[in-house]
Design a protein around this motif. Sequence first.
Motif, PDB file in Angstrom:
ATOM      1  N   TRP A  43       2.066  29.372 -33.089  1.00  0.00           N
ATOM      2  CA  TRP A  43       1.453  28.728 -34.449  1.00  0.00           C
ATOM      3  C   TRP A  43       2.222  29.376 -35.570  1.00  0.00           C
ATOM      4  O   TRP A  43       2.466  28.428 -36.523  1.00  0.00           O
ATOM      5  N   GLY A  48       3.990  25.127 -38.454  1.00  0.00           N
ATOM      6  CA  GLY A  48       4.347  23.591 -38.148  1.00  0.00           C
ATOM      7  C   GLY A  48       5.146  21.886 -38.379  1.00  0.00           C
ATOM      8  O   GLY A  48       4.741  21.119 -38.201  1.00  0.00           O
ATOM      9  N   ARG A  69      -4.260  22.255 -26.292  1.00  0.00           N
ATOM     10  CA  ARG A  69      -5.419  21.604 -27.526  1.00  0.00           C
ATOM     11  C   ARG A  69      -5.925  22.407 -28.996  1.00  0.00           C
ATOM     12  O   ARG A  69      -6.305  21.916 -29.728  1.00  0.00           O
ATOM     13  N   THR A  70      -5.850  23.826 -28.492  1.00  0.00           N
ATOM     14  CA  THR A  70      -6.397  24.706 -29.724  1.00  0.00           C
ATOM     15  C   THR A  70      -4.611  24.433 -31.117  1.00  0.00           C
ATOM     16  O   THR A  70      -4.489  24.238 -32.364  1.00  0.00           O
ATOM     17  N   HIS A  72      -3.027  21.489 -31.609  1.00  0.00           N
ATOM     18  CA  HIS A  72      -3.389  19.607 -31.680  1.00  0.00           C
ATOM     19  C   HIS A  72      -4.886  19.410 -32.425  1.00  0.00           C
ATOM     20  O   HIS A  72      -4.769  18.245 -33.465  1.00  0.00           O
ATOM     21  N   GLU A  73      -5.660  20.478 -32.363  1.00  0.00           N
ATOM     22  CA  GLU A  73      -6.994  20.795 -32.763  1.00  0.00           C
ATOM     23  C   GLU A  73      -6.585  21.072 -34.408  1.00  0.00           C
ATOM     24  O   GLU A  73      -7.133  21.002 -35.597  1.00  0.00           O
ATOM     25  N   ARG A  74      -5.322  21.894 -34.933  1.00  0.00           N
ATOM     26  CA  ARG A  74      -4.929  21.835 -35.794  1.00  0.00           C
ATOM     27  C   ARG A  74      -4.249  21.921 -36.664  1.00  0.00           C
ATOM     28  O   ARG A  74      -3.595  21.308 -38.049  1.00  0.00           O
ATOM     29  N   GLY A  75      -4.055  20.071 -35.878  1.00  0.00           N
ATOM     30  CA  GLY A  75      -2.401  18.888 -36.159  1.00  0.00           C
ATOM     31  C   GLY A  75      -1.317  19.443 -36.382  1.00  0.00           C
ATOM     32  O   GLY A  75      -0.846  18.757 -36.958  1.00  0.00           O
ATOM     33  N   LEU A  76      -1.375  20.384 -35.110  1.00  0.00           N
ATOM     34  CA  LEU A  76       0.401  19.866 -35.243  1.00  0.00           C
ATOM     35  C   LEU A  76       0.604  18.640 -34.457  1.00  0.00           C
ATOM     36  O   LEU A  76      -0.066  18.378 -33.368  1.00  0.00           O
ATOM     37  N   ASP A  77       2.413  18.697 -33.945  1.00  0.00           N
ATOM     38  CA  ASP A  77       2.537  17.764 -33.297  1.00  0.00           C
ATOM     39  C   ASP A  77       2.454  17.972 -32.328  1.00  0.00           C
ATOM     40  O   ASP A  77       3.788  18.779 -31.586  1.00  0.00           O
TER      41      ASP A  77
END
Length: 466
Positions: A43, A48, A69-70, A72-77
């Motif tokens: 991350w 970003g 999954r982690t 993706h849940e934070r909004g990354l592509d």
Amino acid sequence: MPATEPILTVAGIRAAEQALLDAGRDVDSLMQVAGRGAAEWVWRLAAGRPVTLLCGPGNNGGDGYVIARTLHERGLDVAVVAPLPPATGAAGRARAAFAGRVDGADSGRRGAVLVDCLFGSGLTRPLSPDLTCLLDQMARRHDLLVAVDVPSGVDSDRGVPLNAGLPAFDLTIALGAWKFAHWTMPAAAMMGARRLVDIGIDPGIDGGQASARLSSRPRLRAPAADAHKYRRGLLAVAGGTMPGATLLAAGAAQHGGAGYVKLLSPHSHPAAPPSLVVDERPLEEALADARITALLTGPGLGRDETAKARLACALARGLPLVLDADALALLERHVFGQETLLTPHEGELDGLCRAFGVEGTSKREKACALARASQAVVLAKGPDTCLCAPDGTLRLFPPGPSWLATAGTGDVLAGIAASRMASGESAFAAAEQAVWLHHEAALIAGQAFTADQLAQAVKGAYARFL
């Protein structure tokens, strides 16, 4: 000494994980801790930007699905490429929990960060040609590369790539404990920055080489309020026919903590600084000084009959002793009864192993075998320096600046270590401290330094460890 972090073999990490399972943890929860811990580092690096994960069939691939999954849940592509289906229950459950798309083959995606979760520690055979090609192609299309646990295609215990042409990584995230590959050449050169994710492993777990640790930054001390030069330690440096190396070692020793450094030489030294006392008496007579607390010989000693006689005299004196350079080339099989430190580079290490009749398939195995045979502490120096005691205690080190690959820097290292021994440290502690001071001095000296500039920088390095 500061706390140190264990370095485990593959068998050791499996034993450590089994101990956690026996204590009530389960594989899925360990995978969550490992994957989420690794995701934190990914991350930060991604900042970003898009991330692609290459997931294999085992639990390393399972860690990758947790990372995906982690993020993706934070909004990354996030995109996942999985050329092989999960082969363990935990990996299968981790994949099922990931809500994003999983491609079974390379989709040609380009991105900022590629995370290699194809295979972790435990691999002992080369990657197949198709997987090697896949990893290479995906690496070329991403700006930054991250390896989870170890880069795919690396033998964790031996520290060697199993395939030619594997990519170099910008970041390697070790899971649970460090592996030997993280700090052993040639694999260590592939790792980039290294970070460790704690999953709760007992640092005292016996993994087959429980005494192997990553050295931690030491804390040195200033002289006592009532100290004088002899109480701080008198180091004798027994030189020979090549004054340059001897003066480098003695100059570094003057900044390494000893209160008094004396050069014992059969020749005058016009280039010696005024602060360095030169004693030209016969070596046996000069070494009779009861105030001497440690002795260094080897740098500039020479290899002729006179040098052999001076080495024999040094060995007979029974002082805490550092042997370097020419002394190592002249040394024959010997069992040391006093505190002794040997500081060979790899060529000298091979020669000592022949002289002492010991073998090893790796640098650290040779160093440990030599330490056992000689009953001396062995500091096998180089880009992956390792330190081994006769009882098998082993320290590996974070890498120093590559500018240390310069003639004369080994003489400086020997001088620092001998100075630390003269000031009262054990051979093992003195060697460990010397490596850190050596590295720090290189940072202070800057790029493209000479060995005499490095020796002068030891003064500033010492101040940073107080």
